[in-house]
Design a protein around this motif. Structure first.
Motif, mmCIF file in Angstrom:
data_model
loop_
_atom_site.group_PDB
_atom_site.id
_atom_site.type_symbol
_atom_site.label_atom_id
_atom_site.label_comp_id
_atom_site.label_asym_id
_atom_site.label_seq_id
_atom_site.Cartn_x
_atom_site.Cartn_y
_atom_site.Cartn_z
ATOM 1 N N ILE A 72 0.841 -1.211 0.000
ATOM 2 C CA ILE A 72 0.000 0.000 0.000
ATOM 3 C C ILE A 72 0.873 1.256 0.000
ATOM 4 O O ILE A 72 0.647 2.182 -0.772
ATOM 5 N N LEU A 73 1.887 1.270 0.871
ATOM 6 C CA LEU A 73 2.730 2.464 0.971
ATOM 7 C C LEU A 73 3.670 2.605 -0.217
ATOM 8 O O LEU A 73 3.974 3.721 -0.637
ATOM 9 N N GLU A 74 4.122 1.494 -0.777
ATOM 10 C CA GLU A 74 4.953 1.583 -1.985
ATOM 11 C C GLU A 74 4.151 2.169 -3.144
ATOM 12 O O GLU A 74 4.700 2.916 -3.961
ATOM 13 N N LEU A 75 2.870 1.881 -3.198
ATOM 14 C CA LEU A 75 2.015 2.461 -4.244
ATOM 15 C C LEU A 75 1.909 3.981 -4.085
ATOM 16 O O LEU A 75 1.599 4.685 -5.034
ATOM 17 N N GLN A 76 2.176 4.463 -2.869
ATOM 18 C CA GLN A 76 2.164 5.905 -2.603
ATOM 19 C C GLN A 76 3.576 6.499 -2.762
ATOM 20 O O GLN A 76 3.837 7.617 -2.349
ATOM 21 N N ASN A 77 4.485 5.687 -3.328
ATOM 22 C CA ASN A 77 5.870 6.106 -3.590
ATOM 23 C C ASN A 77 6.726 6.323 -2.343
ATOM 24 O O ASN A 77 7.637 7.142 -2.351
ATOM 25 N N TYR A 78 6.423 5.582 -1.276
ATOM 26 C CA TYR A 78 7.301 5.613 -0.109
ATOM 27 C C TYR A 78 8.324 4.497 -0.249
ATOM 28 O O TYR A 78 8.024 3.447 -0.816
ATOM 29 N N HIS A 79 9.520 4.745 0.280
ATOM 30 C CA HIS A 79 10.542 3.700 0.376
ATOM 31 C C HIS A 79 10.282 2.998 1.706
ATOM 32 O O HIS A 79 10.122 3.656 2.739
ATOM 33 N N ILE A 80 10.228 1.667 1.701
ATOM 34 C CA ILE A 80 9.868 0.919 2.905
ATOM 35 C C ILE A 80 11.045 0.098 3.405
ATOM 36 O O ILE A 80 11.705 -0.595 2.634
ATOM 37 N N VAL A 81 11.289 0.185 4.708
ATOM 38 C CA VAL A 81 12.209 -0.731 5.377
ATOM 39 C C VAL A 81 11.393 -1.409 6.473
ATOM 40 O O VAL A 81 10.385 -0.858 6.933
ATOM 41 N N THR A 82 11.805 -2.610 6.845
ATOM 42 C CA THR A 82 10.992 -3.364 7.797
ATOM 43 C C THR A 82 11.821 -3.848 8.981
ATOM 44 O O THR A 82 13.042 -3.957 8.903
ATOM 45 N N ALA A 83 11.099 -4.132 10.051
ATOM 46 C CA ALA A 83 11.699 -4.718 11.249
ATOM 47 C C ALA A 83 10.681 -5.680 11.828
ATOM 48 O O ALA A 83 9.501 -5.347 11.927
ATOM 49 N N LYS A 84 11.125 -6.886 12.162
ATOM 50 C CA LYS A 84 10.209 -7.890 12.714
ATOM 51 C C LYS A 84 10.201 -7.892 14.243
ATOM 52 O O LYS A 84 9.413 -8.585 14.855
#
Length: 125
Positions: free
Chosen positions: A23-35
């Motif tokens: 969803i956020l990538e479709l808004q052109n945000y760069h995403i990093v994750t943490a579990k």
């Protein structure tokens, strides 16, 4: 176009993580994750993060502990990162608990993706 803003998603559920990321990538945000909470702290110290979507029920350090640690960080850039809490157990916390921890906003699960996008945009101008 300006550089994409970087959002850190702290979430231990792969399904929610992947949906939120898409969803956020479709808004052109760069995403990093943490579990888990330990990964959150590593990520924010490794790169510039513009906002954090913080699941409150993550392993190692929960979202509230992580938020408090971020707020007390010696680097002012890090300590001011907007934090949006995401939880299915909001009843366990009051708005005062969120404010006291330093949480800027909160989204209940199941996530309303329109609300998610709107809230992220509000904090990542």
């Amino acid at each position: 176009m300006a550089d994409a803003k970087t959002i850190l998603i702290a979430e231990d559920s792969s399904v929610i993580l992947n949906l939120t990321k898409k969803i956020l990538e479709l808004q052109n945000y760069h995403i990093v994750t943490a579990k888990n909470g330990g990964e959150v702290i590593k990520q924010i110290e490794k790169q510039k993060i513009d906002a954090i979507l913080m699941d409150l029920n993550i392993p190692v350090k929960n979202g509230m502990e992580c938020t408090k640690e971020i707020r007390s960080h010696q680097d002012p850039e890090i300590s001011k990162i907007p934090i949006i809490a995401v939880t299915g157990n909001a009843n366990n916390y009051s708005m005062d608990d969120f404010k006291e921890a330093g949480i800027n906003a909160y989204l209940p699960k199941p996530l309303d993706f329109d609300m998610l996008v709107q809230t992220v945009k509000q904090y990542v101008a």
